[in-house]
Design a protein around this motif. Structure first.
Motif, short mmCIF file in Angstrom:
data_model
loop_
_atom_site.label_atom_id
_atom_site.label_comp_id
_atom_site.label_asym_id
_atom_site.label_seq_id
_atom_site.Cartn_x
_atom_site.Cartn_y
_atom_site.Cartn_z
N GLU A 190 0.79 -1.17 -0.05
CA GLU A 190 -0.09 0.14 -0.04
C GLU A 190 0.80 0.99 0.03
O GLU A 190 1.49 1.82 1.15
CB GLU A 190 -1.20 0.06 1.09
CG GLU A 190 -1.77 1.48 1.26
CD GLU A 190 -2.48 1.08 2.79
OE1 GLU A 190 -3.65 1.83 2.68
OE2 GLU A 190 -2.75 -0.09 3.05
N ILE A 191 1.44 1.99 -1.22
CA ILE A 191 1.77 3.26 -0.89
C ILE A 191 1.55 4.73 -0.68
O ILE A 191 2.54 5.23 0.21
CB ILE A 191 1.85 3.87 -2.50
CG1 ILE A 191 3.16 4.93 -2.81
CG2 ILE A 191 0.06 4.78 -2.73
CD1 ILE A 191 3.49 5.33 -4.65
N SER A 196 3.43 -0.26 5.60
CA SER A 196 3.40 -1.01 4.77
C SER A 196 4.30 -0.45 4.09
O SER A 196 5.48 -1.88 3.28
CB SER A 196 2.11 -1.31 3.39
OG SER A 196 1.72 -1.83 2.13
N LEU A 197 4.86 0.55 3.50
CA LEU A 197 6.10 1.25 2.46
C LEU A 197 6.98 0.46 3.14
O LEU A 197 8.24 -0.45 3.08
CB LEU A 197 5.93 2.43 2.97
CG LEU A 197 5.72 3.10 1.58
CD1 LEU A 197 5.04 4.88 2.21
CD2 LEU A 197 5.45 2.80 0.64
N TYR A 220 -0.39 -0.23 -4.60
CA TYR A 220 -2.03 0.36 -4.39
C TYR A 220 -2.33 0.69 -3.83
O TYR A 220 -1.53 1.61 -2.96
CB TYR A 220 -3.07 -1.02 -4.20
CG TYR A 220 -2.94 -1.80 -2.94
CD1 TYR A 220 -3.73 -0.98 -1.58
CD2 TYR A 220 -2.02 -2.90 -2.69
CE1 TYR A 220 -3.50 -1.43 -0.34
CE2 TYR A 220 -1.88 -3.44 -0.94
CZ TYR A 220 -2.96 -2.90 -0.24
OH TYR A 220 -2.39 -3.33 1.25
N ASN A 221 -3.38 1.70 -3.91
CA ASN A 221 -3.03 3.41 -3.02
C ASN A 221 -4.65 2.74 -2.11
O ASN A 221 -5.48 1.72 -2.01
CB ASN A 221 -4.53 3.87 -4.10
CG ASN A 221 -3.68 4.71 -4.58
OD1 ASN A 221 -2.70 5.23 -5.05
ND2 ASN A 221 -3.97 4.98 -6.37
N THR A 222 -4.05 3.60 -0.75
CA THR A 222 -5.08 3.62 0.65
C THR A 222 -6.63 3.93 0.23
O THR A 222 -6.78 4.60 -0.92
CB THR A 222 -4.38 3.94 1.20
OG1 THR A 222 -3.56 4.58 1.74
CG2 THR A 222 -5.62 4.24 2.49
N ILE A 245 2.14 -10.25 1.04
CA ILE A 245 1.18 -8.90 1.00
C ILE A 245 1.18 -8.52 2.35
O ILE A 245 1.27 -8.74 3.61
CB ILE A 245 -0.13 -10.10 0.76
CG1 ILE A 245 -0.85 -10.82 0.16
CG2 ILE A 245 -1.34 -8.52 0.87
CD1 ILE A 245 -1.75 -11.80 -0.16
N ALA A 246 2.08 -7.24 1.97
CA ALA A 246 1.91 -5.94 2.94
C ALA A 246 1.61 -5.26 3.31
O ALA A 246 1.36 -4.33 3.39
CB ALA A 246 3.70 -5.28 2.81
N ALA A 247 0.01 -5.85 3.74
CA ALA A 247 -1.23 -5.28 4.48
C ALA A 247 -1.32 -5.53 6.06
O ALA A 247 -0.34 -6.15 6.25
CB ALA A 247 -2.12 -5.57 3.38
N GLY A 248 -1.59 -4.46 6.66
CA GLY A 248 -1.25 -4.39 8.02
C GLY A 248 -2.88 -4.90 9.04
O GLY A 248 -2.97 -5.54 9.81
#
Length: 402
Positions: A190-191, A196-197, A220-222, A245-248
């Motif tokens: 997620e940019i 995520s960054l 992808y965008n928030t 998948i670098a999502a929280g």
């Protein structure tokens, strides 16, 4: 001329009054910070108690209050002083965090803070606390800026009980190559998210440091809920062994898993501790079967069962269903802070800070914990988990290495 001198005289009187008021306020603030040596030990807990994020704020407060009551029942700290937990609702808002932090220090005289759950609000809390030299230990704030400045210096009053983003990403990156044998990886992140960054960057660095290759890294965008375009780019990027998948949050992880499988991405999935939520099965079902992830702390230990029994009896709900790590990290934050207070032998915030920084092999809920004085990162064992047939299964404990 007469009017000019009258106005000037009035201004002098007003200035004098304002100076006196300022001095009184300063003295009041100082007296609050130097509480009676026999009075209660005031600890501020800052988190969301209202709004969408209250689930996490409530479990943090409930855990800390439960443990404080237990300590008080057993004689308190520092030879009999009781702990007083003061809860502050920051509504998961940075400005409100700043406001309640000043109130807690200047009006209520807290000697330390536990909180927050999110990185942005924790950074705001540390900013204010540093100004007044009051230590903060966060439960779940993973951003490096909680404990480090942009130029690489440690923030003296910022601590965390959990791993930082770099530590979390590094651990799973090393594990991906060294233990799982996946050499070519793809990453979706997620940019607009600092979490995520941070975690995706460190994961990629660790993969490459262990001899692997990042085949694709797409953002992808928030706020997005349709990830198909990004996943299609990843699918077409080449022959990769796994998708990280670098999502929280479990909702994002579940939706991405669904859409990846719909597009025919069959490679194994890896992700973050956000996967550890019962809600992910309602969203993704079998699509997250086999996903591997690291979590903040051990979730299978004798001490955990005892804590959960007491928690459910006191508060009427089971935190292990959706917010297990938040409960366990709140427990460790409390143990770290009270251990530092005992070691300091006082409620002086600076002495507590010094004792926190020197913490070594303090027994937390499930493992020994040590602070790195140079970064205020914690060193602790990290469990690697996998979803198997709708259940969370611990694969092994993993130690971060250089």
């Amino acid at each position: 001329h007469k009017k000019y001198y009258e106005e000037r005289s009035s201004m002098k009187k007003l200035t004098a009054i304002l100076l006196i008021v300022a001095m009184l306020l300063t003295l009041g603030a100082c007296s609050k910070k130097s509480d009676d040596a026999n009075g209660p030990i005031k600890i501020g807990v800052v988190g969301a108690r209202t709004g969408e994020s209250s689930l996490w704020g409530d479990v943090m407060y409930h855990t800390v209050q439960l443990l404080a009551d237990e300590v008080n029942e057993n004689g308190g700290l520092l030879g009999g002083r009781k702990i007083e937990i003061l809860s502050y609702d920051n509504r998961d808002d940075v400005v409100e965090t700043t406001n309640v932090a000043r109130k807690a220090i200047l009006n209520d005289g807290v000697c330390a803070f536990i909180g927050c759950e999110a990185s942005a609000t924790t950074i705001a809390l540390v900013d204010v606390a540093t100004e007044y030299k009051v230590p903060v230990i966060s439960t779940m704030a993973t951003n490096t800026k909680v404990t480090m400045t942009d130029d690489g210096k440690v923030r003296p009053y910022g601590f965390r009980a959990c791993l930082s983003d770099p530590q979390s990403g590094t651990i799973l990156g090393q594990y991906t190559v060294e233990k799982l044998g996946y050499k070519n990886v793809a990453i979706i992140y997620e940019i607009g998210s600092d979490f995520s960054l941070g975690v995706s960057g460190q994961y990629a660095e660790a993969v490459e440091g262990a001899g692997g290759t990042v085949i694709a890294k797409e953002a992808y965008n928030t706020g997005d809920v349709d990830y198909r375009a990004v996943l299609t780019k990843i699918k077409e990027s080449g022959n990769f062994d796994c998708l990280y998948i670098a999502a929280g949050y479990y909702k994002q992880i579940g939706l991405i898993a669904n859409q990846a499988r719909e597009l025919g991405i069959t490679q194994p999935l890896l992700s973050t501790e956000g996967t550890m939520s019962g809600g992910i099965f309602e969203i993704a079902g079998d699509n997250v079967n086999g996903i591997i992830f690291n979590v903040a702390c051990v979730t299978e230990a004798p001490g955990i069962d005892e804590l959960l029994e007491k928690f459910i009896a006191r508060w009427g709900y089971d935190p292990s269903v959706d917010v297990a790590p938040d409960c366990y990290m709140a427990c460790d934050a409390f143990k770290l802070l009270t251990g530092a207070i005992e070691k300091a032998g006082s409620t002086d915030p600076v002495a507590i800070r010094d004792a926190l920084e020197a913490t070594e092999d303090l027994q937390g809920l499930t493992c020994a914990i040590t602070f790195d004085p140079a970064t205020h990162n914690v060193y602790r064992q990290v469990p690697i988990y996998q979803i198997v047939d709708g259940e969370f299964k611990q694969l092994e404990l993993y130690d971060l290495h250089a």
